[in-house]
Design an enzyme around this catalytic site. Structure first.
Site, mmCIF file in Angstrom:
data_model
loop_
_atom_site.group_PDB
_atom_site.id
_atom_site.type_symbol
_atom_site.label_atom_id
_atom_site.label_comp_id
_atom_site.label_asym_id
_atom_site.label_seq_id
_atom_site.Cartn_x
_atom_site.Cartn_y
_atom_site.Cartn_z
ATOM 1 N N SER A 27 -24.826 9.393 7.899
ATOM 2 C CA SER A 27 -24.763 10.853 8.063
ATOM 3 C C SER A 27 -25.141 11.351 9.448
ATOM 4 O O SER A 27 -24.956 12.540 9.737
ATOM 5 C CB SER A 27 -25.653 11.532 7.025
ATOM 6 O OG SER A 27 -24.986 11.564 5.794
ATOM 7 N N LYS A 41 -22.495 13.172 11.237
ATOM 8 C CA LYS A 41 -22.172 14.585 10.940
ATOM 9 C C LYS A 41 -22.516 15.502 12.122
ATOM 10 O O LYS A 41 -21.937 16.575 12.276
ATOM 11 C CB LYS A 41 -22.892 15.034 9.664
ATOM 12 C CG LYS A 41 -22.372 14.321 8.391
ATOM 13 C CD LYS A 41 -23.195 14.673 7.164
ATOM 14 C CE LYS A 41 -22.607 14.213 5.839
ATOM 15 N NZ LYS A 41 -22.708 12.795 5.529
ATOM 16 N N TYR A 75 -13.668 10.708 6.823
ATOM 17 C CA TYR A 75 -15.099 10.894 6.548
ATOM 18 C C TYR A 75 -15.812 9.541 6.429
ATOM 19 O O TYR A 75 -16.859 9.315 7.051
ATOM 20 C CB TYR A 75 -15.282 11.715 5.258
ATOM 21 C CG TYR A 75 -16.723 11.780 4.804
ATOM 22 C CD1 TYR A 75 -17.618 12.652 5.403
ATOM 23 C CD2 TYR A 75 -17.204 10.925 3.803
ATOM 24 C CE1 TYR A 75 -18.953 12.686 5.022
ATOM 25 C CE2 TYR A 75 -18.529 10.947 3.415
ATOM 26 C CZ TYR A 75 -19.404 11.830 4.026
ATOM 27 O OH TYR A 75 -20.730 11.841 3.657
ATOM 28 N N TYR A 90 -31.486 17.115 4.494
ATOM 29 C CA TYR A 90 -31.178 17.493 3.108
ATOM 30 C C TYR A 90 -32.343 18.247 2.479
ATOM 31 O O TYR A 90 -32.847 19.180 3.082
ATOM 32 C CB TYR A 90 -30.807 16.247 2.274
ATOM 33 C CG TYR A 90 -30.099 15.205 3.066
ATOM 34 C CD1 TYR A 90 -28.842 15.485 3.598
ATOM 35 C CD2 TYR A 90 -30.668 13.974 3.318
ATOM 36 C CE1 TYR A 90 -28.176 14.536 4.347
ATOM 37 C CE2 TYR A 90 -30.004 13.020 4.065
ATOM 38 C CZ TYR A 90 -28.763 13.311 4.582
ATOM 39 O OH TYR A 90 -28.117 12.385 5.330
ATOM 40 N N VAL A 104 -28.251 7.396 5.583
ATOM 41 C CA VAL A 104 -28.722 6.434 4.587
ATOM 42 C C VAL A 104 -28.682 4.990 5.088
ATOM 43 O O VAL A 104 -29.154 4.087 4.403
ATOM 44 C CB VAL A 104 -27.982 6.531 3.228
ATOM 45 C CG1 VAL A 104 -28.301 7.818 2.502
ATOM 46 C CG2 VAL A 104 -26.494 6.315 3.388
HETATM 47 N N1 GLN Z 1 -21.629 7.890 3.653
HETATM 48 C C1 GLN Z 1 -22.767 8.424 2.954
HETATM 49 C C2 GLN Z 1 -22.320 9.262 1.771
HETATM 50 O O1 GLN Z 1 -21.398 10.001 1.902
HETATM 51 C C3 GLN Z 1 -23.580 9.231 3.902
HETATM 52 C C4 GLN Z 1 -24.783 9.826 3.241
HETATM 53 C C5 GLN Z 1 -25.997 9.889 4.115
HETATM 54 O O2 GLN Z 1 -26.148 9.170 5.106
HETATM 55 N N2 GLN Z 1 -26.932 10.679 3.701
HETATM 56 O O3 GLN Z 1 -22.847 9.193 0.707
#
Ligand code: GLN
Length: 304
Positions: free
Chosen positions: A63, A66, A188, A240, A258
């Protein structure tokens, strides 16, 4: 400031946390990563670089990507981007469906999965070859021409990415994805599957710390005001449902993934990236958060 000594102190102080938590395993390819790794890299605007541990090992940025896709979408759409997503903290999990349905397909912010799927749709509308463009952008930002996608991670996530597919379907239902659904999901998952080291990420985040200079890389330009706003979004939405906790403990705008990485910046001062795969229940790196908390405590340098 003796940053090397501070990083060494941090490495010693976080040792008791080394076995807490587990790496992400809902993406099968990530379950195979050795969880007992830790790296940190600091890059200051004065040109000082300080790294310890596994700072040069590449990991899945997930993420953290992003932030980079948001920078591109802001360049392409400007303030118009906010007709398709909000900029409020979500207070819920990164892949929450409930809130998205309740709010009729308008993601709370660009740094949760729903927002990043809309951002991917924006990039597809503006670029003929978004995957190539995205990786070239990151190569320029990080100064490392050898970074790339881990296709195995992208395929692995796509093969069981039911939650993201559900989010994308909901967005499409509400008219907030204009392009082809599978194409959006592919982009994505690819963006999440970029591999970079802490050193690469610290370099790539440095322009976001330099808000007094307009951002201009590979023809992508952001105003100082847009950089300020990106930092505001990282501060309020980068972790988050733990954004408040990160703000409280660390006090820097940043973004986690993650894969266990966290990148953060101190405006006018530095960018810092840390990586350790073991996560807490909210999906944020345990050692990473602790290391950054110690860093801003020991240096007394944060935005607060
Ligand atoms: N690729 C992961 C997902 O979409 C990214 C989530 C994350 O890093 N929080 O679930």
């Amino acid at each position: 400031m003796n940053y090397s000594a501070i990083l060494e102190t941090i490495k010693n102080e976080i040792a008791p946390y080394a076995r807490l938590g587990h790496q992400a395993d809902y993406i099968p390819a990530l379950a195979r990563v050795n969880p007992d790794q830790f790296g940190i890299c600091l890059q200051t605007l004065d040109g000082e670089t300080c790294a310890i541990g596994d700072a040069d090992v590449r990991f899945s940025i997930q993420s953290i990507s992003k932030v980079f896709s948001l920078a591109l979408a802001l360049h392409f759409e400007g303030e118009g981007l906010w007709t398709r997503m909000g900029r409020e903290p979500s207070g819920s999990a990164f892949n929450s469906l409930v809130q998205l349905e309740y709010e009729h397909g308008i993601p709370r912010n660009p740094l949760i999965n729903a927002g990043a799927l809309v951002t991917a749709d924006v990039l597809l509308a503006h670029l003929d070859h978004p995957e190539e463009f995205f990786i070239d952008f990151l190569r320029t930002l990080s100064g490392n021409p050898s970074i790339g996608y881990n296709i195995e991670v992208a395929v692995s996530e796509h093969s069981c990415g039911y939650m993201n597919a559900a989010i994308a379907n909901l967005l499409k239902h509400y008219g907030n994805i204009h392009g082809d659904l599978e194409r959006v999901l592919h982009l994505y998952f690819m963006m999440c599957a970029v591999e970079m080291s802490c050193r690469d990420l610290a370099h790539a985040f440095l322009p976001f710390a330099n808000h007094q200079q307009p951002f201009r890389y590979d023809g992508i330009a952001l105003t100082t005001s847009q950089i300020k706003r990106m930092n505001a979004i990282m501060q309020t939405c980068g972790f988050y449902d733990e954004a408040g906790e990160f703000s409280y403990l660390v006090g820097l705008p940043g973004k986690s993934g993650v894969g266990g990485g966290i990148a953060a910046i101190c405006p006018s001062r530095y960018a810092i990236a840390v990586w350790s795969p073991r996560l807490n229940a909210k999906g944020n790196s345990i050692m990473g958060m602790k290391a950054l908390e110690l860093f801003t405590t020991l240096t007394a340098e944060s935005i607060f």
